[in-house]
Design a protein around this motif. Structure first.
Motif, PDB file in Angstrom:
ATOM      1  N   HIS A 238     104.855  46.167 -18.099  1.00  0.00           N
ATOM      2  CA  HIS A 238     105.349  44.766 -17.709  1.00  0.00           C
ATOM      3  C   HIS A 238     106.300  44.679 -16.835  1.00  0.00           C
ATOM      4  CE1 HIS A 238     103.032  41.804 -19.722  1.00  0.00           C
ATOM      5  NE2 HIS A 238     103.030  42.767 -20.967  1.00  0.00           N
ATOM      6  N   PRO A 239     106.519  44.229 -15.599  1.00  0.00           N
ATOM      7  CA  PRO A 239     107.595  44.036 -14.725  1.00  0.00           C
ATOM      8  C   PRO A 239     108.754  43.253 -15.483  1.00  0.00           C
ATOM      9  CG  PRO A 239     105.689  43.445 -13.484  1.00  0.00           C
ATOM     10  CD  PRO A 239     105.284  43.636 -14.800  1.00  0.00           C
ATOM     11  N   GLY A 249     106.155  41.488   0.957  1.00  0.00           N
ATOM     12  CA  GLY A 249     106.625  42.942   0.958  1.00  0.00           C
ATOM     13  C   GLY A 249     106.882  43.598  -0.389  1.00  0.00           C
ATOM     14  N   ALA A 250     106.791  42.743  -1.580  1.00  0.00           N
ATOM     15  CA  ALA A 250     106.622  43.395  -2.901  1.00  0.00           C
ATOM     16  C   ALA A 250     105.743  44.660  -3.217  1.00  0.00           C
ATOM     17  CB  ALA A 250     106.601  42.246  -4.015  1.00  0.00           C
ATOM     18  N   GLY A 251     104.669  44.425  -2.671  1.00  0.00           N
ATOM     19  CA  GLY A 251     103.458  45.529  -2.892  1.00  0.00           C
ATOM     20  C   GLY A 251     103.803  46.484  -2.043  1.00  0.00           C
ATOM     21  N   ASP A 252     104.306  46.627  -1.003  1.00  0.00           N
ATOM     22  CA  ASP A 252     104.708  47.664  -0.243  1.00  0.00           C
ATOM     23  C   ASP A 252     105.822  48.430  -0.631  1.00  0.00           C
ATOM     24  OD1 ASP A 252     102.637  46.673   1.779  1.00  0.00           O
ATOM     25  OD2 ASP A 252     104.391  45.527   2.926  1.00  0.00           O
ATOM     26  N   THR A 253     106.705  47.599  -1.230  1.00  0.00           N
ATOM     27  CA  THR A 253     107.891  48.251  -1.893  1.00  0.00           C
ATOM     28  C   THR A 253     107.471  49.212  -3.332  1.00  0.00           C
ATOM     29  OG1 THR A 253     109.208  46.617  -1.087  1.00  0.00           O
ATOM     30  CG2 THR A 253     110.180  47.920  -2.898  1.00  0.00           C
ATOM     31  N   PHE A 254     106.535  48.529  -3.991  1.00  0.00           N
ATOM     32  CA  PHE A 254     106.214  48.969  -5.041  1.00  0.00           C
ATOM     33  C   PHE A 254     105.399  50.591  -4.779  1.00  0.00           C
ATOM     34  CE2 PHE A 254     102.442  49.684  -8.103  1.00  0.00           C
ATOM     35  CZ  PHE A 254     103.045  49.608  -9.131  1.00  0.00           C
ATOM     36  N   MET A 255     104.799  50.337  -3.999  1.00  0.00           N
ATOM     37  CA  MET A 255     103.813  51.502  -3.514  1.00  0.00           C
ATOM     38  C   MET A 255     104.563  52.688  -2.857  1.00  0.00           C
ATOM     39  SD  MET A 255     100.714  51.676  -0.679  1.00  0.00           S
ATOM     40  CE  MET A 255     100.085  53.192  -0.151  1.00  0.00           C
ATOM     41  N   ALA A 256     105.781  52.180  -2.051  1.00  0.00           N
ATOM     42  CA  ALA A 256     106.670  53.443  -1.508  1.00  0.00           C
ATOM     43  C   ALA A 256     107.506  53.987  -2.836  1.00  0.00           C
ATOM     44  CB  ALA A 256     107.644  52.607  -0.476  1.00  0.00           C
ATOM     45  N   ALA A 257     107.982  52.995  -3.829  1.00  0.00           N
ATOM     46  CA  ALA A 257     108.591  53.679  -4.916  1.00  0.00           C
ATOM     47  C   ALA A 257     107.788  54.484  -5.579  1.00  0.00           C
ATOM     48  CB  ALA A 257     109.321  52.424  -5.668  1.00  0.00           C
ATOM     49  N   HIS A 258     106.678  53.947  -5.821  1.00  0.00           N
ATOM     50  CA  HIS A 258     105.746  55.003  -6.583  1.00  0.00           C
ATOM     51  C   HIS A 258     105.424  56.407  -5.964  1.00  0.00           C
ATOM     52  CE1 HIS A 258     101.741  55.979  -8.418  1.00  0.00           C
ATOM     53  NE2 HIS A 258     102.441  55.497  -9.694  1.00  0.00           N
ATOM     54  N   ASP A 269     103.422  57.641 -15.920  1.00  0.00           N
ATOM     55  CA  ASP A 269     104.217  56.601 -16.613  1.00  0.00           C
ATOM     56  C   ASP A 269     105.427  56.267 -15.833  1.00  0.00           C
ATOM     57  OD1 ASP A 269     103.746  54.909 -18.807  1.00  0.00           O
ATOM     58  OD2 ASP A 269     104.950  56.024 -20.186  1.00  0.00           O
ATOM     59  N   ALA A 270     106.042  57.364 -15.654  1.00  0.00           N
ATOM     60  CA  ALA A 270     107.666  57.221 -15.467  1.00  0.00           C
ATOM     61  C   ALA A 270     107.471  56.539 -13.827  1.00  0.00           C
ATOM     62  CB  ALA A 270     108.274  58.475 -15.192  1.00  0.00           C
ATOM     63  N   ALA A 271     106.191  57.092 -13.010  1.00  0.00           N
ATOM     64  CA  ALA A 271     106.125  56.634 -11.573  1.00  0.00           C
ATOM     65  C   ALA A 271     105.920  55.004 -11.693  1.00  0.00           C
ATOM     66  CB  ALA A 271     105.223  57.117 -11.075  1.00  0.00           C
ATOM     67  N   LEU A 272     105.101  54.558 -12.541  1.00  0.00           N
ATOM     68  CA  LEU A 272     104.888  53.042 -12.882  1.00  0.00           C
ATOM     69  C   LEU A 272     105.883  52.361 -13.121  1.00  0.00           C
ATOM     70  CD1 LEU A 272     102.424  51.103 -12.268  1.00  0.00           C
ATOM     71  CD2 LEU A 272     101.960  51.334 -14.933  1.00  0.00           C
ATOM     72  N   GLU A 273     106.830  52.845 -13.908  1.00  0.00           N
ATOM     73  CA  GLU A 273     107.963  52.124 -14.321  1.00  0.00           C
ATOM     74  C   GLU A 273     109.002  52.136 -13.249  1.00  0.00           C
ATOM     75  OE1 GLU A 273     110.016  53.661 -17.772  1.00  0.00           O
ATOM     76  OE2 GLU A 273     111.981  52.686 -17.417  1.00  0.00           O
ATOM     77  N   ARG A 274     109.228  53.248 -12.312  1.00  0.00           N
ATOM     78  CA  ARG A 274     109.933  53.203 -11.224  1.00  0.00           C
ATOM     79  C   ARG A 274     109.681  52.437 -10.247  1.00  0.00           C
ATOM     80  NH1 ARG A 274     111.799  59.077 -11.438  1.00  0.00           N
ATOM     81  NH2 ARG A 274     111.940  59.306  -9.242  1.00  0.00           N
ATOM     82  N   ALA A 278     111.763  49.167  -9.020  1.00  0.00           N
ATOM     83  CA  ALA A 278     112.047  48.958  -7.574  1.00  0.00           C
ATOM     84  C   ALA A 278     111.686  47.558  -6.868  1.00  0.00           C
ATOM     85  CB  ALA A 278     111.609  50.015  -6.902  1.00  0.00           C
ATOM     86  N   ALA A 279     110.454  47.067  -7.131  1.00  0.00           N
ATOM     87  CA  ALA A 279     109.826  46.101  -6.916  1.00  0.00           C
ATOM     88  C   ALA A 279     110.479  44.851  -7.425  1.00  0.00           C
ATOM     89  CB  ALA A 279     108.233  45.851  -7.194  1.00  0.00           C
TER      90      ALA A 279
END
Ligand SMILES: Nc1ncnc2c1ncn2[C@@H]1O[C@H](COP(=O)(O)OP(=O)(O)O)[C@@H](O)[C@H]1O
Ligand SMILES: O=c1[nH]cc([C@@H]2O[C@H](COP(=O)(O)O)[C@@H](O)[C@H]2O)c(=O)[nH]1
Length: 288
Positions: A238-239, A249-258, A269-274, A278-279
């Motif tokens: 849950h964000p 740009g939220a989705g692009d930021t999300f993808m880059a952080a992942h 799990d940790a990557a999704l959280e990060r 970030a987003a």
């Protein structure tokens, strides 16, 4: 410098007109017009750089004044630009959006040079035959070229991450729906367009894409639950609740952080959280 991420897709100028006024069709209002580096591939590269990666750009940029300024801006941002195809006869692409107090009014993406350049943008890959690291690919390429990439065994040996360029171009990614090695990043609306059926939530959407044969599907849904369905099962997050000041740009930021999280060894799990964290920081207005 050696890259650790290849970003393939749109590298262009975003021209954004913003007004505090409520706007509708035909409005003519005072406001500000800015020009900033954009295009999905470049947005992902800029964010990935902020999360510690060294991205290189595969795209076309004209040899016009706009192109020279864009390449200089990318280099200043710490991105590698020597893999860009500089064209003498194609002009630098541009995206134009108008935003009022009531949000995005309309936008036009003129990525015709990218479409016209075709597979010329991929020629630097010939010098990296052993690349097995992450590749971020955006859906601004033509359907024909995307379909060829989706069936190319050389790409199947890489860590291929694919994102649509806009809901209007989402269906260009249909060739990736059954890709046995790719990770697809989509929002809930794009998932519905790809699956040709509206999706109730991120979990059902991600699992439906995985059921089509896709290696891994990551579906976001704005402030609602995000899900990642992969070979090890489905993880969700849950964000965090935030005050939203921007969503572009939220989705692009999300993808880059992942991608950056996984490159540093984070679990699914940790990557999704990060990525969600970030987003959330990004949409609340803080830079990355
Ligand atoms: N209102 C919001 N509150 C908190 N996080 C958000 C909000 N909107 C987007 N995000 C974060 O950004 C991610 C991507 O947003 P989303 O709107 O689904 O993608 P896109 O920008 O591609 O449409 C979400 O999973 C979430 O982590
Ligand atoms: O067909 C396209 N639309 C939009 C973009 C890019 O996506 C960003 C805005 O999209 P969104 O509002 O979905 O975040 C901008 O940087 C724009 O350049 C793109 O590359 N191609």
């Amino acid at each position: 410098m050696t890259p650790d991420l290849l970003c393939i897709g749109a590298v262009l100028w975003d021209v954004i007109g913003r007004s505090n006024a409520y706007m509708e069709r035909g409005s003519d209002v005072p406001g500000r017009i800015t020009r900033i580096p954009g295009g999905v591939a470049l947005n992902i590269a800029m964010a990935a750089r902020a999360y510690g990666m060294t991205p290189t750009l595969l795209s076309v940029v004209g040899r016009d004044a706009e192109g020279d300024a864009l390449v200089a801006a990318c280099a200043r941002l710490g991105l590698l630009t020597d893999t860009l195809y500089r064209s003498d006869d194609l002009r630098t692409d541009v995206y134009m959006a108008v935003e009022g107090a009531n949000g995005l009014i309309a936008a036009i993406a003129d990525a015709h040079s990218l479409e016209a350049a075709g597979d010329k943008i991929l020629s630097p890959l010939a010098d990296m035959p052993d690349w097995s690291g992450p590749i971020a690919l955006d859906g601004n390429l033509t359907l024909d070229l995307l379909a060829r990439i989706a069936t190319d065994p050389a790409f199947a040996r890489t860590d291929l991450r694919v994102a649509p360029a806009s809901p209007g171009k989402a269906e260009r990614l249909i060739p990736f729906l059954s890709h046995a090695a790719a990770t697809l990043y989509v929002n809930l609306e794009e998932a519905g367009l790809l699956l040709h059926a509206p999706q109730a939530n991120a979990i059902t959407a991600a699992e439906a894409m995985r059921a089509r044969g896709l290696y891994r599907a990551i579906v976001t849904d704005g402030p609602r639950l995000a899900a990642c369905a992969g070979p090890g099962g489905t993880v969700t997050r849950h964000p965090r609740r935030v005050m939203v000041t921007r969503v572009t740009g939220a989705g692009d930021t999300f993808m880059a952080a992942h991608i950056a999280a996984e490159a540093s060894g984070a679990s699914s799990d940790a990557a999704l959280e990060r990525a969600c964290e970030a987003a959330a920081t990004y949409v609340s207005g803080d830079t990355y």
